[in-house]
Scaffold this motif. Structure first.
Motif, PDB file in Angstrom:
ATOM      1  N   LEU A  42       0.849  -1.212   0.000  1.00 42.08           N
ATOM      2  CA  LEU A  42       0.000   0.000   0.000  1.00 42.08           C
ATOM      3  C   LEU A  42       0.874   1.249   0.000  1.00 42.08           C
ATOM      4  O   LEU A  42       0.568   2.241  -0.672  1.00 42.08           O
ATOM      5  CB  LEU A  42      -0.919   0.003   1.225  1.00 42.08           C
ATOM      6  CG  LEU A  42      -2.101  -0.959   1.163  1.00 42.08           C
ATOM      7  CD1 LEU A  42      -2.754  -1.101   2.536  1.00 42.08           C
ATOM      8  CD2 LEU A  42      -3.144  -0.489   0.139  1.00 42.08           C
TER       9      LEU A  42
ATOM     10  N   ILE B 252      -9.060   1.055   4.475  1.00 42.11           N
ATOM     11  CA  ILE B 252      -7.640   1.417   4.494  1.00 42.11           C
ATOM     12  C   ILE B 252      -7.554   2.878   4.903  1.00 42.11           C
ATOM     13  O   ILE B 252      -8.258   3.726   4.342  1.00 42.11           O
ATOM     14  CB  ILE B 252      -7.022   1.234   3.088  1.00 42.11           C
ATOM     15  CG1 ILE B 252      -7.100  -0.240   2.664  1.00 42.11           C
ATOM     16  CG2 ILE B 252      -5.577   1.743   3.052  1.00 42.11           C
ATOM     17  CD1 ILE B 252      -6.927  -0.451   1.162  1.00 42.11           C
TER      18      ILE B 252
ATOM     19  N   LEU C 167      -3.231  -6.400  -4.562  1.00 41.48           N
ATOM     20  CA  LEU C 167      -2.220  -5.332  -4.609  1.00 41.48           C
ATOM     21  C   LEU C 167      -1.092  -5.659  -5.585  1.00 41.48           C
ATOM     22  O   LEU C 167      -0.551  -4.761  -6.230  1.00 41.48           O
ATOM     23  CB  LEU C 167      -1.667  -5.058  -3.201  1.00 41.48           C
ATOM     24  CG  LEU C 167      -2.529  -4.120  -2.354  1.00 41.48           C
ATOM     25  CD1 LEU C 167      -2.091  -4.159  -0.892  1.00 41.48           C
ATOM     26  CD2 LEU C 167      -2.488  -2.678  -2.881  1.00 41.48           C
TER      27      LEU C 167
END
Ligand SMILES: Cc1ncc(COP(=O)(O)O)c(C=O)c1O
Length: 356
Positions: free
Chosen positions: A44, A198, A250
């Protein structure tokens, strides 16, 4: 029949991402989970190009409105409201018992640096919150310009950006936007099942939060980030299956790159905007159209409910307008993993059903 989801969340989830959840369970206090979670946080950080603090919470995005109220509002917040979700931020802060004023904008319009600065000058605020992508109206606000303007004039004011329906599609870099909290949900442009949120949080936000009582446990930034600093895990039991899926997704997102995803979303948005202008009108203020969901004025007075019934027979779902805009507008979402070709296909079906 499964309906492919061209609605603004949840979005279609690739079967391989769904499958990534189906792995044997591990303990959330085991080294295997630490490895999984730190890997997710690192990915991230790469994706959002930030050195700020990042956490993944087992919740939907709305929890971050409670987090904002409880951790950051000491004096008074300013909530910029231009639709249903930014209004939820306002009511959440109020319901948490904190002082909050509303900067009430007409639905369909965007917030802008001068509007926010003017409002900030009229009260003693320590937090300002807005929705970068107001999903109810399909309006995109220039969150980076607003952030730069706020931090230049009011560096101590905490800047909170709801990026629930845009992060992972639109190009958002918290460091450039100068956000103190930017949050999103898993079920939108990240194209995961619902259930994870998130949050990207500045050091200043965590430090400020330490001075503020009554944050609870699940919604306390110091609890979350102190635990991460010590153990590299979550303070409470996370949804480990979804974390597997996020880890997998991701990799795909980093392979496509944030810029690549932005370009793909822009291409899809441009196709829908052009089509909408040919047959209808776009609802948002010109120049502030969302990258991930297009809200179209139903200028022909067609029945959106009937359209969706017909589309359902063809395995497609779009959205009607939100709240008061239910039949006055309709929304086509182009977020997540869709491609321009698939968006053209949806538009073809609408043309066919409505005889456009
Ligand atoms: C802009 C925006 N903010 C907040 C939310 C609420 O997010 P969640 O449903 O993940 O709690 C949504 C949901 O659609 C949204 O679009």
């Amino acid at each position: 029949m499964h309906k492919r989801l061209f609605i603004p969340g949840p979005t279609e989830v690739d079967p391989q991402v769904l499958m990534a959840q189906a792995r044997p369970m591990i303990g959330h206090r085991m080294a295997e989970y630490t490895a999984l979670y730190t890997r997710v946080i690192d990915k991230l950080r790469k994706y959002f190009k930030t050195e700020q603090n990042i956490t993944v919470i087992t919740s939907s995005g709305t929890l971050w409105m409670d987090i904002t109220a409880r951790n950051l509002v000491k004096k008074k917040a300013l909530a910029v409201v231009n639709g249903a979700f930014s209004k939820r931020m306002f009511t959440t802060i109020r319901e948490c018992g904190k002082e909050v004023d509303i900067l009430d904008l007409e639905w369909g319009t965007a917030s802008k640096p001068d509007l926010v600065l003017k409002a900030l000058g009229e009260g003693d605020y320590d937090v300002v919150a807005l929705a970068q992508n107001e999903t109810s109206t399909g309006v995109r606000s220039p969150a980076e310009e607003i952030g730069k303007a706020i931090k230049k004039e009011y560096p101590e004011v905490m800047y909170v950006v709801d990026a629930v329906s845009s992060a992972g599609g639109d190009l958002l870099e918290p460091d450039k936007m100068q956000t103190d909290i930017m949050f999103t949900s898993s079920q939108k442009a990240f194209a995961l099942p619902p259930g994870l949120s998130i949050g990207i949080v500045s050091d200043a936000a965590i430090e400020k939060s330490r001075e503020i009582p009554g944050k609870g446990h699940y919604t306390s930034l110091p609890v979350i980030f102190d635990y991460y600093a010590k153990k590299k895990q979550n303070p409470a039991t996370p949804n480990i299956s979804l974390m597997y899926a996020l880890d997998y997704q991701l990799d795909r997102m980093l392979k496509e790159t944030p810029e690549g995803r932005y370009e793909r979303h822009l291409a899809m948005a441009n196709i829908v905007r052009e089509w909408a202008r040919k047959h209808f009108e776009m609802f948002p203020e010109p120049g502030y159209e969302s990258m991930t969901v297009s809200t179209i004025k139903n200028t022909l007075g067609k029945s959106v409910a009937d359209l969706n019934k017909e589309l359902a027979k063809r395995g497609i779902a779009i959205s009607n307008g939100y709240g008061d805009l239910k039949e006055k507008t309709f929304r086509i979402a182009h977020m997540g993993e869709w491609t321009p070709g698939e968006i053209k296909e949806v538009l073809w079906h609408i043309e066919d059903i409505w005889g456009l």
